[in-house]
Design a protein around this motif. Sequence first.
Motif, short mmCIF file in Angstrom:
data_model
loop_
_atom_site.label_atom_id
_atom_site.label_comp_id
_atom_site.label_asym_id
_atom_site.label_seq_id
_atom_site.Cartn_x
_atom_site.Cartn_y
_atom_site.Cartn_z
N ASP A 86 25.42 -65.81 8.20
CA ASP A 86 25.43 -66.98 7.66
C ASP A 86 25.38 -67.91 8.79
OD1 ASP A 86 26.05 -66.33 4.85
OD2 ASP A 86 27.90 -65.52 5.46
N VAL A 87 24.37 -68.69 8.94
CA VAL A 87 24.01 -69.61 10.03
C VAL A 87 24.52 -71.11 9.80
CG1 VAL A 87 22.27 -70.30 11.76
CG2 VAL A 87 22.09 -68.25 10.37
N GLU A 88 25.43 -71.54 10.84
CA GLU A 88 25.90 -72.80 10.34
C GLU A 88 24.91 -73.92 10.95
OE1 GLU A 88 29.91 -73.34 12.20
OE2 GLU A 88 30.47 -71.39 11.29
N SER A 89 24.98 -75.08 10.33
CA SER A 89 23.87 -76.02 10.64
C SER A 89 24.38 -77.56 10.33
CB SER A 89 22.43 -75.80 10.06
OG SER A 89 22.52 -76.17 8.61
N PRO A 90 23.72 -78.43 10.62
CA PRO A 90 24.22 -79.81 10.05
C PRO A 90 23.89 -79.86 8.55
CG PRO A 90 22.74 -80.19 12.04
CD PRO A 90 22.67 -78.46 11.62
N TYR A 91 22.94 -79.16 7.89
CA TYR A 91 22.90 -79.06 6.39
C TYR A 91 23.83 -78.28 5.62
CZ TYR A 91 18.30 -81.02 7.88
OH TYR A 91 17.40 -81.52 8.76
N GLY A 92 24.60 -77.30 6.50
CA GLY A 92 25.58 -76.22 5.70
C GLY A 92 25.11 -75.21 6.12
N THR A 93 25.76 -74.02 5.73
CA THR A 93 25.47 -72.61 5.81
C THR A 93 24.09 -72.28 5.27
OG1 THR A 93 26.90 -71.64 4.40
CG2 THR A 93 27.85 -72.18 6.62
N LEU A 94 23.38 -71.45 5.76
CA LEU A 94 22.07 -70.85 5.54
C LEU A 94 22.42 -69.27 5.61
CD1 LEU A 94 19.04 -71.51 4.73
CD2 LEU A 94 18.63 -70.92 7.08
N GLY A 143 21.29 -68.59 -4.04
CA GLY A 143 22.00 -67.75 -3.36
C GLY A 143 23.26 -67.80 -2.69
N TYR A 144 23.27 -67.50 -1.25
CA TYR A 144 24.57 -67.75 -0.47
C TYR A 144 24.33 -69.00 0.55
CZ TYR A 144 26.45 -63.64 -2.70
OH TYR A 144 26.96 -62.83 -3.44
N SER A 145 23.45 -69.81 0.20
CA SER A 145 23.00 -71.10 1.07
C SER A 145 23.55 -72.10 0.44
CB SER A 145 21.45 -71.08 1.34
OG SER A 145 21.03 -70.16 2.24
N ALA A 146 24.15 -73.09 1.37
CA ALA A 146 24.69 -74.36 0.80
C ALA A 146 23.57 -75.34 0.25
CB ALA A 146 25.34 -75.20 1.90
N THR A 147 24.06 -76.35 -0.33
CA THR A 147 23.17 -77.49 -0.77
C THR A 147 22.98 -78.85 -0.19
OG1 THR A 147 23.24 -76.28 -2.89
CG2 THR A 147 22.17 -78.38 -2.90
N PRO A 148 22.31 -79.10 0.69
CA PRO A 148 22.33 -80.40 1.33
C PRO A 148 21.87 -81.51 0.23
CG PRO A 148 20.94 -79.03 2.65
CD PRO A 148 21.23 -78.24 1.46
N LEU A 149 22.71 -82.47 0.38
CA LEU A 149 22.44 -83.65 -0.71
C LEU A 149 21.23 -84.43 -0.27
CD1 LEU A 149 25.89 -84.24 -1.61
CD2 LEU A 149 24.35 -82.83 -3.08
N LEU A 150 20.04 -83.71 -0.14
CA LEU A 150 18.91 -84.63 0.49
C LEU A 150 17.85 -84.10 -0.57
CD1 LEU A 150 19.55 -83.82 4.09
CD2 LEU A 150 19.66 -85.98 3.13
N PRO A 151 16.69 -84.78 -0.67
CA PRO A 151 15.46 -84.65 -1.34
C PRO A 151 15.09 -83.00 -0.70
CG PRO A 151 15.27 -86.63 -0.71
CD PRO A 151 16.53 -86.16 -0.05
N HIS A 152 14.75 -82.26 -1.76
CA HIS A 152 14.48 -80.93 -1.37
C HIS A 152 12.92 -80.78 -1.21
CE1 HIS A 152 18.26 -78.51 -1.78
NE2 HIS A 152 18.87 -79.48 -2.08
N ASP A 153 12.48 -81.31 -0.34
CA ASP A 153 11.06 -81.68 -0.01
C ASP A 153 10.48 -80.56 1.05
OD1 ASP A 153 12.01 -82.52 2.25
OD2 ASP A 153 11.24 -84.81 1.71
N PRO A 154 9.33 -80.47 1.43
CA PRO A 154 8.91 -79.52 2.44
C PRO A 154 9.58 -79.72 3.71
CG PRO A 154 6.92 -80.37 1.39
CD PRO A 154 8.10 -81.10 0.63
N ARG A 155 10.11 -81.14 4.24
CA ARG A 155 10.89 -81.27 5.31
C ARG A 155 12.08 -80.45 5.60
NH1 ARG A 155 10.95 -87.51 5.09
NH2 ARG A 155 11.47 -86.91 2.79
N LEU A 156 12.78 -80.63 4.22
CA LEU A 156 14.17 -79.90 4.09
C LEU A 156 13.95 -78.37 4.05
CD1 LEU A 156 17.15 -80.22 3.87
CD2 LEU A 156 16.86 -80.05 1.44
N SER A 157 12.57 -77.81 3.57
CA SER A 157 12.44 -76.46 3.59
C SER A 157 12.04 -75.77 4.89
CB SER A 157 11.26 -76.11 2.54
OG SER A 157 11.57 -76.61 1.27
N THR A 158 11.13 -76.76 5.67
CA THR A 158 11.12 -76.27 6.98
C THR A 158 12.13 -76.17 7.76
OG1 THR A 158 8.71 -77.47 6.85
CG2 THR A 158 9.78 -77.28 9.01
N SER A 159 13.27 -77.00 7.76
CA SER A 159 14.43 -76.87 8.33
C SER A 159 15.14 -75.51 8.15
CB SER A 159 15.18 -78.11 7.95
OG SER A 159 16.21 -77.91 6.80
N ALA A 160 15.06 -75.23 6.98
CA ALA A 160 15.63 -73.75 6.63
C ALA A 160 14.79 -72.61 7.39
CB ALA A 160 15.48 -73.27 5.17
#
Length: 416
Positions: A86-94, A143-160
Amino acid sequence: MSFRLPSTVPSTLPISLALGTLGTLSLLYIYTRPSKTSATPPSSPSQFRNPPNSIPSPVDTLLPYLTPSERSALPYPPDIFPGARDVESPYGTLRVYEWGPEEGRKVLLVHGISTPCLSLGGVAEGLAEGGARVMLVDLWGRGYSATPLLPHDPRLSTSALLIALTSSPLSWTGGSASFSLIGYSLGGGICANFTAYFSTLVRSLILIAPSGLIRAHRFSTLNRLTYALPDWVLEPTVKRRLQKGPAGATAVKPRGAEGGPEGEVVEEGGGFDGAVLSTSRPGVTVKDAVAWQVSAHHGFPKAFISSVRHGPISVQHADWRRIGARLSAQTAATEPDAEQAARMGLQGGKVLVICGKSDPVIDYRELVEDATEVLEGHVRFEACEAGHEVPITRSKEVVEYIWDFWGGRHGGEVGS
């Protein structure tokens, strides 16, 4: 007639002032004293793992309260694949899984809109058995990844994807390192977008029943309402439909149903709901896993709705054309430019697209026509006797197509 204050008044003034001061200090103490919560050291570092602008995953809201046997009995056991982290990040855990020979070809697999990475488990296991180093990731809100309260667009997917890659103990991107990218359904659209902008990182691109080029006439009434209605109106409806199985949350009409009942979201079709997700858990179907996410992952409905609104489902022709143009340049390049063109292109100069012949969501004929045009002919198509559940129910066949596309089943890197 004169009026004199009682002689007792002056003596009470200090008392009044003292009481007033005491009251003020009391109020200050009430407002400034540390709360019990902040004064008590946290019992677990997980309290700091998810920022305020994200919804924690079941890793923090459910698993700590379950026994090992209860965890194992979940539709999505947290240890179902090796190498979990589980990787910690500014968006939550991944949530990320990584296993296979360290010297093997590196392969990142990206799942679709409603299921967690379980849907690509069979393909990942098959590749690892053949000598590949595989990585699976639960996209944000699944699954077991957090949900950032941001638009789930390609930019957010790229961050993952970037967070997953850089969390590895091995180098996936440093120096001349590159990796193969496999995307399924919405994950196919995400991988095409990633490749369009990070071409030198991606050695091979494989798209399984991908979104991105779905034609406008295929979208359902619910899909259109998703753009018009607020979350608080949509969420109860989406939850109820997802609890019955992903096919109930309709965004795309099934093939041939333009005038009839509406069907699936970018990833579901005929046998999709009943498809068994893992050979190690034959009783767990797609429907079971999605229903579990609805009840256990409070951020999943928001992520689902946001992905329909902002994800790379359709009108992604420009990104696909960027890939096609680079592949044309790779094919036409001569020395001394050939090496650089190859680095900007892909192994073999083509994209592999695998589909189900009876997929009611991703129309095979339409996709062949549209992908051939935007990729300027630099694409190879393979079709299986399946619906949209093709990588789940036909994982062995899909794995064989992939190894053949790479030129053979080897533990190390395969040459172009």
